[in-house]
Motif scaffolding. Structure first.
Motif, PDB file in Angstrom:
ATOM      1  N   ARG A 158       0.843  -1.196   0.000  1.00 41.10           N
ATOM      2  CA  ARG A 158       0.000   0.000   0.000  1.00 41.10           C
ATOM      3  C   ARG A 158       0.882   1.251   0.000  1.00 41.10           C
ATOM      4  O   ARG A 158       2.038   1.217   0.433  1.00 41.10           O
ATOM      5  N   HIS A 159       0.293   2.338  -0.454  1.00 44.49           N
ATOM      6  CA  HIS A 159       1.007   3.623  -0.465  1.00 44.49           C
ATOM      7  C   HIS A 159       1.183   4.119   0.961  1.00 44.49           C
ATOM      8  O   HIS A 159       0.312   3.900   1.828  1.00 44.49           O
TER       9      HIS A 159
ATOM     10  N   LYS B 293      -2.637   8.844  -2.627  1.00 45.21           N
ATOM     11  CA  LYS B 293      -3.514   7.670  -2.487  1.00 45.21           C
ATOM     12  C   LYS B 293      -3.065   6.840  -1.291  1.00 45.21           C
ATOM     13  O   LYS B 293      -2.901   5.634  -1.372  1.00 45.21           O
ATOM     14  N   GLN B 294      -2.909   7.535  -0.156  1.00 47.77           N
ATOM     15  CA  GLN B 294      -2.367   6.831   0.992  1.00 47.77           C
ATOM     16  C   GLN B 294      -3.255   5.651   1.414  1.00 47.77           C
ATOM     17  O   GLN B 294      -4.477   5.721   1.369  1.00 47.77           O
TER      18      GLN B 294
ATOM     19  N   GLU C 256      -3.896   3.087  -0.071  1.00 46.90           N
ATOM     20  CA  GLU C 256      -4.493   2.314  -1.164  1.00 46.90           C
ATOM     21  C   GLU C 256      -3.430   1.394  -1.759  1.00 46.90           C
ATOM     22  O   GLU C 256      -2.237   1.616  -1.597  1.00 46.90           O
TER      23      GLU C 256
ATOM     24  N   SER D 146      -0.725  -0.349  -3.989  1.00 44.31           N
ATOM     25  CA  SER D 146       0.268   0.213  -4.904  1.00 44.31           C
ATOM     26  C   SER D 146       0.361  -0.628  -6.177  1.00 44.31           C
ATOM     27  O   SER D 146      -0.284  -1.677  -6.303  1.00 44.31           O
TER      28      SER D 146
END
Length: 839
Positions: free
Chosen positions: A740-741, A747-748, A750, A752
């Protein structure tokens, strides 16, 4: 044919005598190993045991039953026990006429001519001859072409010895067939029959055929074949664990059903040796390379794994921890999660296909006159016949026959059975899934309770469905029991493979079951090590417990029974009483042996990608299991009633289904439970440009690259840890296993691009591997014929000889009936001619 011949013996009611005994009572003649009546001529084919002090109703049933047996042509002789005056033994003898009649009723195949086809020998015989039983003790069985017995063509059959034409096992099987159908009571127009009912109600305490001698010494009777002694010495004795099984003698002594079981178990064990060697090689490869694994070194490195702070894996009670705390488990995981595992998983997918296909060929060599064992030749079960009250037209014979239910009634019974099975399966799944979140001890208790319960549920459902033949009954029960056992033993493993750690969210937004229970997470190294531990515990624990039950408990039961009847042990004990002191095998004894091995087969194939040592453990267990089973039935059990069997029954399609499912489960284990695919994606794509900073493909930086970052300020009040470790100072973030970011990214939290690459690689891996393996499986299935050419030739030769012999018999019969008529016509014509010539 079946109905008319039965009526010959059951048309009239038996006449009961006025005395207390139907059959004559004789004194024991002191010959301990005798297998005959006191006249030393009539062979004992079966033994019935009862206590003389019983209720009047039970006594009346027993008298009626014995009178029915005598009315059906059997001869009986009663002898009182030498150890307990209350116990009576009724010895049953089948005269020649009765043997011939029921051999024809049961379509028993008997020799018509010695096998004149040459058998080929291999160059390996000189090396393997030492692995076979001693030919001086157990010579090779003579092979014959056979045909269904017909009394009218008795002269066509190969008979060297009138007394040995029907072997003891055949005689015992036919005797049991009659005992299962002899009536014991009439209530109005309803006839109740069968020895099984009398055993269940306690009218008789036991019913069994006799062993031919003691297992540890020969019989003094020079005419005794001593087959039990030979089986113990060359097969069941622990010192002969390395020898091949004398399958022909096993079949001759115990019948085809027992023979096929040991043939299958021996073949399965031999095939496991190949899988065990490859699996051990993969294990050793992982063991030798565990110290050189780059990602394991990073976990254990104090400067890398020691500086990575991991997020709590549960709400509030769990706290932060350092990654290098999993150093040892990471090293152990390298032993099982390596590239050798992938090779072994593919090998096992091919191995299971080869095993099943070659088993069909091997089984064909031991067909033992059962290749034409069709359902219409198998007689209905007594329980089925007792419930036949409806009529229908048989679709094959076009004749009217009785059935126990209408078409609608059968659908209702089957639907009820299916619904009950589905309910119990869902109950087992619910118990395992629910308790796995709370406590493992509750899960264990629930599984044991359900294990005790569903055995009886499966039997009750099968009895309610009322299958027609014993084969139908066993196949129906087999399917139900396997479904229950499958869910019971494998559900926890499937939970780890398909559910645990798969849908967990992230620390700021975890996933909850029913809005309350947080979904479990895997170790940063993955759930594979947990699956490996689960398999080891279940396989090892189950094998140990089963062997304790089969060896120790059985032996203790026999010791207790002998001690209980030890009074007067200095007396000479007859053969029938020696056997009575052994344990009965039980109606489902062989069924549980198959079930144990098939469940093991599932562990060996379904989850082998996580535990390459599973075939080795199974091999060691089976080497012990095979000899334990041989020891049990030879020394601890009464002689088993011989039964016909064409193959291993419903277990064959079950094994094929497990083999097909194994390809999918192992592909899923490697793709979703193992960490292999993420590593390959990192090595080939994310360690180099454009995603990585390294110039060449490498595993360096894998751990840091596959752990996402989480800001500890984003914890919800529900999941924020209550306590923090002493070293937790000035730390603002923790790491968790996902792609994840990081916080602060547009788009933290979310997924990757790494995540989508991994998902695509996993799906592509499953599709490619499954297609390659399934294609290989079906190609092997097509290339390997089920029946060897030599066996096909033997079957064709046997059918040809049967047709020739029966044709000649019919021709002789027709000729013998035509010649007298022709002689009379000719004599009459000659007389008329003489009259005409002498007017």
């Amino acid at each position: 044919m079946y109905g008319s011949m039965e009526e010959e013996y059951e048309a009239e009611e038996p006449d009961l005598p006025d005395g207390s005994c139907v059959c004559p009572e004789t004194e024991f003649n002191g010959e301990a190993d005798s297998l005959f009546f006191n006249d030393r001529k009539r062979r004992i084919d079966f033994v019935l045991v009862y206590e003389d002090e019983k209720e009047e109703s039970e006594k009346r049933r027993r008298e009626y039953f014995e009178a029915s047996l005598m009315k059906m042509g059997l001869e009986l002789e009663a002898t009182r026990s030498v150890l307990d005056e209350k116990v009576m033994f009724v010895k049953v003898h089948m005269p020649w006429d009765v043997l011939c009649t029921y051999a024809e009723v049961l379509h028993i195949k008997l020799p018509i001519q010695p096998n004149d086809l040459t058998t080929s020998s291999t160059t390996f015989n000189c090396f393997t001859k030492h692995l076979y039983p001693s030919p001086d003790l157990i010579p090779a069985e003579a092979e014959y072409f056979t045909a269904p017995f017909e009394r009218s063509r008795l002269a066509c059959f190969y008979m060297k010895d009138h007394d040995q034409f029907f072997t003891p096992s055949l005689r015992g099987g036919m005797a049991y067939y009659i005992l299962s159908r002899a009536p014991y009571e009439m209530r109005g127009k309803v006839k109740k029959f069968g020895i099984n009912k009398l055993l269940d109600t306690g009218v008789y305490k036991a019913a069994y055929p006799l062993h031919d001698c003691r297992f540890h010494e020969r019989s003094p009777d020079e005419h005794c074949l001593n087959e039990r002694y030979l089986l113990y010495r060359e097969w069941a004795h622990p010192m002969n664990f390395y020898k091949m099984q004398p399958l022909d003698l096993i079949r001759k002594y115990y019948g085809e059903k027992i023979g096929i079981y040991f043939a299958w178990l021996g073949f399965y064990t031999a095939m496991l040796a190949f899988a065990a060697v490859v699996g051990l090689g993969c294990f050793m490869y992982g063991y030798w390379t565990q110290e050189t694994s780059t990602w394991s070194k990073e976990v254990c490195d104090p400067l890398i794994g020691g500086n990575i702070v991991m997020c709590p894996q549960c709400d509030r009670e769990c706290t932060y921890w350092r990654l290098n705390g999993t150093c040892e488990s990471s090293k152990k995981l390298c032993i099982f999660d390596n590239y050798g595992t992938l090779v072994f998983a593919v090998f096992m997918a091919v191995w299971v296909t080869v095993f099943l296909e070659f088993w069909k060929r091997y089984q064909a060599q031991y067909e033992w006159d059962t290749e034409e064992f069709l359902e219409q030749e198998e007689q209905p079960r007594p329980e089925y016949e007792a419930k036949c009250t409806h009529h229908r037209i048989n679709p094959i014979t076009k004749e009217k026959e009785k059935v126990p239910y209408t078409t609608c009634g059968r659908c209702l019974r089957v639907s009820c059975g299916i619904g009950t099975v589905v309910f119990w399966i869902l109950l087992i799944v619910a118990s395992v899934m629910a308790t796995s979140v709370t406590a493992s001890i509750i899960s264990f208790i629930a599984i044991m309770i359900l294990n005790y319960t569903y055995v009886r549920v499966a039997i009750w459902i099968t009895n309610y469905e009322l299958p027609r033949t014993k084969t139908d009954y066993e196949n129906s029960l087999t399917l139900k029991m396997f479904l229950f056992q499958f869910v019971n033993f494998y559900s926890s493993c499937f939970y780890i493979v398909f559910f645990k750690g798969k849908v967990v969210g992230y620390p700021g937004d975890p996933v909850y079951w029913l809005g309350r229970y947080r979904n479990e997470e895997c170790d940063p190294g993955g759930c594979l090590i947990e699956l490996t531990t689960q398999l080891t515990v279940i396989m090892g624990g189950k094998a140990i417990w089963n062997n304790i039950q089969e060896v120790l408990l059985l032996w203790v039961k026999n010791v207790i029974f002998r001690c209980y009847t030890n009074a007067g042990s200095e007396k000479v004990i007859p053969r029938w009483e020696q056997d009575y002191r052994l344990q009965p095998m039980g109606k489902l004894g062989l069924f549980y042996e198959y079930l144990e091995m098939v469940i093991q087969f599932g562990f060996v194939t379904l989850f082998v990608a996580s535990f390459p040592l599973a075939p080795l453990l199974a091999l060691l267990n089976n080497l012990f299991e095979l000899r334990v089973d041989a020891w049990k039935i030879t020394t601890q059990f009464r002689r088993i009633v011989p039964e016909k069997a064409q193959d291993i029954g419903a277990w064959q399609p079950i094994l094929q289904g497990v083999a097909i499912l194994a390809v999918a489960t192992n592909a899923m284990i490697i793709a979703f439970t193992s960490d292999m695919i993420p590593r390959l994606v990192y090595f080939w794509s994310f360690s180099v440009y454009p995603y990585g900073d390294h110039a060449n493909n490498t595993m360096e930086g894998y751990i840091s690259n596959t752990l996402s970052v989480f800001d500890i300020n984003d914890f919800s009040p529900k999941s924020r840890p209550v306590n923090t470790p002493y070293w937790f100072h000035n730390i603002t973030s923790c790491r968790y296993r996902d792609f994840r970011h990081p916080p602060g990214h547009p788009k933290q939290y979310e997924h990757s691009i790494y995540y989508w690459h991994v998902i695509a690689a996993k799906l592509a891996f499953i599709i490619v591997v499954e297609h390659i393996v399934y294609f290989t499986k079906f190609a092997l299935s097509y290339m390997i014929p089920d029946v060897p050419t030599a066996v096909k030739e033997q079957i064709k030769r046997e059918r040809y000889l049967t047709q020739v012999i029966l044709h000649e018999a019919n021709l002789k019969l027709a000729t013998s009936s035509i010649i007298p008529v022709a002689d009379r016509i000719l004599s009459h014509t000659e007389a008329e001619t003489k009259i005409d010539l002498n007017p």
